[in-house]
Design a protein around this motif. Structure first.
Motif, short mmCIF file in Angstrom:
data_model
loop_
_atom_site.label_atom_id
_atom_site.label_comp_id
_atom_site.label_asym_id
_atom_site.label_seq_id
_atom_site.Cartn_x
_atom_site.Cartn_y
_atom_site.Cartn_z
N SER A 6 46.12 65.00 -26.82
CA SER A 6 46.56 64.98 -28.21
C SER A 6 46.10 66.22 -28.97
O SER A 6 46.40 66.36 -30.13
N ARG A 7 45.34 67.11 -28.31
CA ARG A 7 44.79 68.24 -29.04
C ARG A 7 45.80 69.35 -29.18
O ARG A 7 46.45 69.76 -28.23
N HIS A 8 45.92 69.84 -30.41
CA HIS A 8 46.75 71.00 -30.71
C HIS A 8 45.93 71.95 -31.56
O HIS A 8 44.84 71.63 -32.03
N LEU A 9 46.48 73.13 -31.77
CA LEU A 9 45.86 74.11 -32.63
C LEU A 9 46.77 74.37 -33.83
O LEU A 9 48.00 74.42 -33.68
N ASP A 59 47.75 64.70 -33.91
CA ASP A 59 49.17 64.70 -34.25
C ASP A 59 49.42 65.07 -35.72
O ASP A 59 50.45 65.64 -36.04
N ASP A 60 48.52 64.71 -36.61
CA ASP A 60 48.73 64.98 -38.03
C ASP A 60 47.53 65.77 -38.58
O ASP A 60 46.46 65.19 -38.81
N PRO A 61 47.68 67.06 -38.81
CA PRO A 61 46.55 67.86 -39.30
C PRO A 61 46.28 67.69 -40.80
O PRO A 61 45.24 68.14 -41.27
N ASP A 62 47.20 67.08 -41.54
CA ASP A 62 47.08 67.07 -43.00
C ASP A 62 45.79 66.42 -43.51
O ASP A 62 45.12 67.00 -44.38
N PRO A 63 45.35 65.25 -43.00
CA PRO A 63 44.09 64.68 -43.52
C PRO A 63 42.89 65.61 -43.29
O PRO A 63 42.03 65.74 -44.17
N GLN A 64 42.86 66.25 -42.12
CA GLN A 64 41.75 67.16 -41.84
C GLN A 64 41.79 68.36 -42.78
O GLN A 64 40.76 68.77 -43.32
N VAL A 65 42.99 68.89 -43.01
CA VAL A 65 43.13 70.05 -43.90
C VAL A 65 42.74 69.67 -45.32
O VAL A 65 41.99 70.39 -45.99
N SER A 69 50.08 76.27 -40.57
CA SER A 69 51.15 76.49 -39.60
C SER A 69 51.57 75.19 -38.94
O SER A 69 50.94 74.14 -39.13
N ARG A 70 52.63 75.28 -38.14
CA ARG A 70 52.97 74.17 -37.25
C ARG A 70 51.95 74.09 -36.12
O ARG A 70 51.25 75.05 -35.83
N ARG A 71 51.87 72.95 -35.48
CA ARG A 71 50.95 72.78 -34.36
C ARG A 71 51.44 73.58 -33.16
O ARG A 71 52.64 73.62 -32.87
N SER A 82 48.02 75.49 -54.57
CA SER A 82 48.97 74.73 -53.77
C SER A 82 48.49 74.61 -52.32
O SER A 82 47.72 75.43 -51.83
N VAL A 83 48.96 73.57 -51.66
CA VAL A 83 48.74 73.37 -50.22
C VAL A 83 50.11 73.18 -49.59
O VAL A 83 50.82 72.23 -49.92
N ALA A 84 50.51 74.10 -48.69
CA ALA A 84 51.85 74.06 -48.12
C ALA A 84 51.78 74.08 -46.60
O ALA A 84 51.08 74.92 -46.02
N HIS A 85 52.49 73.16 -45.97
CA HIS A 85 52.64 73.15 -44.52
C HIS A 85 53.97 73.82 -44.18
O HIS A 85 55.01 73.51 -44.78
N PHE A 86 53.95 74.71 -43.22
CA PHE A 86 55.14 75.47 -42.89
C PHE A 86 56.29 74.56 -42.48
O PHE A 86 57.45 74.79 -42.86
N ASP A 87 56.00 73.50 -41.72
CA ASP A 87 57.08 72.65 -41.25
C ASP A 87 57.61 71.72 -42.34
O ASP A 87 58.55 70.95 -42.10
N ALA A 88 57.04 71.77 -43.56
CA ALA A 88 57.54 70.96 -44.66
C ALA A 88 58.24 71.81 -45.72
O ALA A 88 58.62 71.30 -46.76
N LEU A 89 58.46 73.09 -45.45
CA LEU A 89 59.07 73.97 -46.43
C LEU A 89 60.58 73.82 -46.52
O LEU A 89 61.18 74.24 -47.50
N GLY A 90 61.21 73.25 -45.51
CA GLY A 90 62.66 73.09 -45.54
C GLY A 90 63.36 74.44 -45.59
O GLY A 90 63.03 75.37 -44.87
N VAL A 91 64.32 74.55 -46.52
CA VAL A 91 65.09 75.79 -46.62
C VAL A 91 64.22 76.96 -47.07
O VAL A 91 64.55 78.13 -46.82
N TYR A 92 63.09 76.64 -47.70
CA TYR A 92 62.19 77.72 -48.13
C TYR A 92 61.61 78.47 -46.93
O TYR A 92 61.16 79.60 -47.07
#
Length: 609
Positions: free
Chosen positions: A378-381, A441-447, A470-472, A501-511
């Protein structure tokens, strides 16, 4: 010593001067038979010198903490001004006035005694046979003896601690020796209160001068609320002294009273100890600066794709204590209240908040539970990039300068990340701090947890910062791409949501696509050409129609639903649609135009274009 009592059980006091209290002064042989006849509440005022009143206008020649002797002769023809004189002497900071009243003044006026009682200013009645020169000799001799004893003790402390520093000892050894000398817990903290080294701190971390901390986190001394000098919290006394070198604030040295209450010698010894602690900090800073630059250069080369062999890079990272290779290493964590990196300050405090910025190992008495590492499958970077938001001022926490904001910011991240898992790479690159996190799987709580700990009084100071994630990725070879994603995410997040702000790349959509356009002018031109008259800035009618268009697009052209959301009548919305189509074209009929309009509206949401 002077004290101020608060509603929270806290007493703040200045360091006790090297002198005698009024009560101790009256115990000297030369003052046998003298007694306080008014102002008894000031019996603990400190006497550091003695003066004799020879002229009526004595005020220009008096100094604070003086015992003023007088026969009353200068005021014999007009005793009433003596009542006013009591208030003037109290405002000037004198400790007491000793009077031989009967020869020239007779009995002391009741108004004088009442004024002294109201102010708590001691009035001492001297016996007729007391000689002023005997009083001067006894008081000054006793004060000099006390000062000599204090200086001898301070010199002993300084020599002991300096010897430790010369033999290569660090802050941990210094705090241990100082705790042995003073007989109570001793801590060294960063300017924002993060504990760098301690001895016996587990017995005092429950006091209100510390922030409450969860079981797996360190306590933080609330340095933004703790002033230099002596303070008592719910019966526990401590002395706090800044650690300053080259007019740069490196932290705080704090000692808690143990076997006995602190006196002037203890505070003076602590001030000398702070000088030695500053030398230890500077020594470690020099070592850490070289190590940090080497680590940062390696991480920059890794994240910018300059290293040809990712596997060799992972092996080299392991020699630096970083784990970015396949699989996982056992979890790493610190125990107890101490940190092992000289961390940031307000900051801050904020922060707002500076790091003494070296690596120093400090032994802790308590052991924190070790967090469970992620399982191999389950480990990613992920790469996290944090940037200080521009256009902010730094308000100094004291008269001493703080280290540059970028250094304090990088130090805060290094301290916080190391406390969770020191095998996670972290380094400061000019305006940004980069962290490579091992995550599930979900880095958001750690971040979010890391950001919360760095923010504000947590170590990053009170300057806001934006974060991109970034994405995992699964391999070291993917880290350069992840680094670019995180950099684009932090820039786009700030444009969309402003500072902090806190932004995850994979949640930017069209941005995500818009972030790939390097030329802001191209984006502005596209928005103006697509929206035409609706793109006018500062035009209330254009802004109103843009909002109508946006709601229509969000509701997939459902006119009834859009009218409900905008609180318009259906016919009113149909009329507005006609106005919009006359400006931008028949978007109700053309899907391609709707796509262009939707992208153009999102460009207008981006700040700084």
């Amino acid at each position: 010593m002077a004290a101020k009592h608060g509603s929270t059980g806290e007493t703040t006091m200045t360091a006790t001067p090297i002198g005698l209290t009024v009560t101790q002064t009256l115990a000297l042989p030369a003052l046998a038979g003298a007694r306080i006849v008014a102002g008894h509440a000031g019996h603990d005022r400190v006497v550091e010198r003695v003066n004799v009143m020879e002229v009526p206008d004595i005020l220009p020649w008096v100094k604070p903490k003086e015992l003023l002797l007088t026969t009353g002769y200068p005021l014999r023809h007009s005793p009433s001004p003596l009542t006013d004189l009591i208030g003037d002497l109290d405002r000037a900071g004198l400790s007491a006035i000793a009077i031989k009243p009967h020869r020239y003044l007779g009995d002391l006026p009741p108004e004088l005694l009442a004024a002294a009682d109201a102010l708590g200013f001691p009035v001492i009645e001297l016996p007729e046979g007391v000689a002023f020169d005997d009083i001067l000799t006894d008081v000054l001799s006793d004060i000099l003896d006390r000062q000599s004893a204090v200086l001898a003790r301070v010199d002993h402390v300084h020599r002991s601690l300096a010897q430790i520093a010369l033999e290569g000892g660090g802050l941990a050894e210094l705090t241990a020796e100082l705790a042995h000398i003073l007989g109570g817990p001793v801590l060294v903290t960063t300017p924002d209160g993060r504990v760098l080294a301690e001895c016996g701190a587990e017995t005092v971390c429950h006091l209100p001068c510390f922030d409450a901390a969860p079981e797996d986190a360190d306590h933080r001394l609330r340095t933004e609320a703790e002033q230099p000098g002596l303070t008592t919290h719910h019966g526990a006394q401590h002395a706090l002294v800044p650690i300053v070198a080259g007019r740069v604030d490196h932290g705080r040295l704090v000692a808690f009273a143990g076997r006995r209450a602190f006196d002037a010698a203890d505070v003076a010894a602590l001030e000398r100890a702070a000088t030695v602690a500053a030398l230890a900090v500077l020594k470690q800073l020099a070592v850490a600066a070289v190590e940090d630059k080497y680590r940062a250069d390696f991480l920059r080369d890794l994240l910018t794709g300059r290293l040809d062999d990712p596997q060799s890079a992972a092996a080299h990272a392991a020699t630096l204590g970083w784990d970015i290779g396949p699989g996982h290493a056992p979890g790493h964590s610190n125990g107890g209240i101490t940190r092992t990196a000289i961390g940031a300050g307000n900051g801050s405090p904020t922060g707002a908040n500076t790091r003494a910025d070296a690596t120093v190992t400090a032994t802790s008495a308590a052991t924190r539970p070790t967090p469970k590492p992620p399982t191999p499958d389950s480990r990613h970077l992920v790469v996290l990039v944090a940037e200080l938001d521009p256009g902010q001022s730094v308000l100094p926490a004291s008269q001493h300068a703080l280290r540059p904001a970028r250094e304090r910011f990088a130090a805060a991240w290094q301290t916080v990340v190391a406390a969770r898992d020191r095998t996670n790479p972290v380094a400061g690159f000019n305006q940004e701090v980069v962290v490579v996190l091992k995550t599930g799987d979900d880095p958001d709580p750690q971040v979010r947890s890391l950001i919360a700990e760095v923010s504000g009084t947590g170590g990053g100071g009170r300057r806001t910062f934006s974060t991109g994630v970034s994405r995992r990725v699964a391999t070291v070879a993917d880290l350069p791409a992840a680094y670019e994603e995180a950099r684009r995410a932090v820039r786009m997040g700030r444009r969309l949501n402003g500072p902090g702000s806190v932004a995850h790349f994979d949640a930017l959509g069209v941005y995500r696509l818009l972030s790939l356009v390097p030329d802001p002018d191209e984006l502005r031109d596209f928005a103006r050409q697509t929206l035409k008259g609706l793109a006018a800035d500062g035009d209330p009618d254009a802004e109103d129609l843009r909002m109508t268009l946006e709601v229509l697009l969000d509701t997939n052209l459902n006119v009834a639903e859009a009218a409900r959301r905008l609180h318009f009548h259906y016919n009113t919305l149909r009329y507005r649609i006609g106005k919009i189509e006359r400006l931008v074209g028949p978007f109700m009929e053309r899907p391609d135009l709707r796509l262009d309009l939707s992208v153009a509206l999102r460009i207008l949401h981006m700040r700084g274009l």
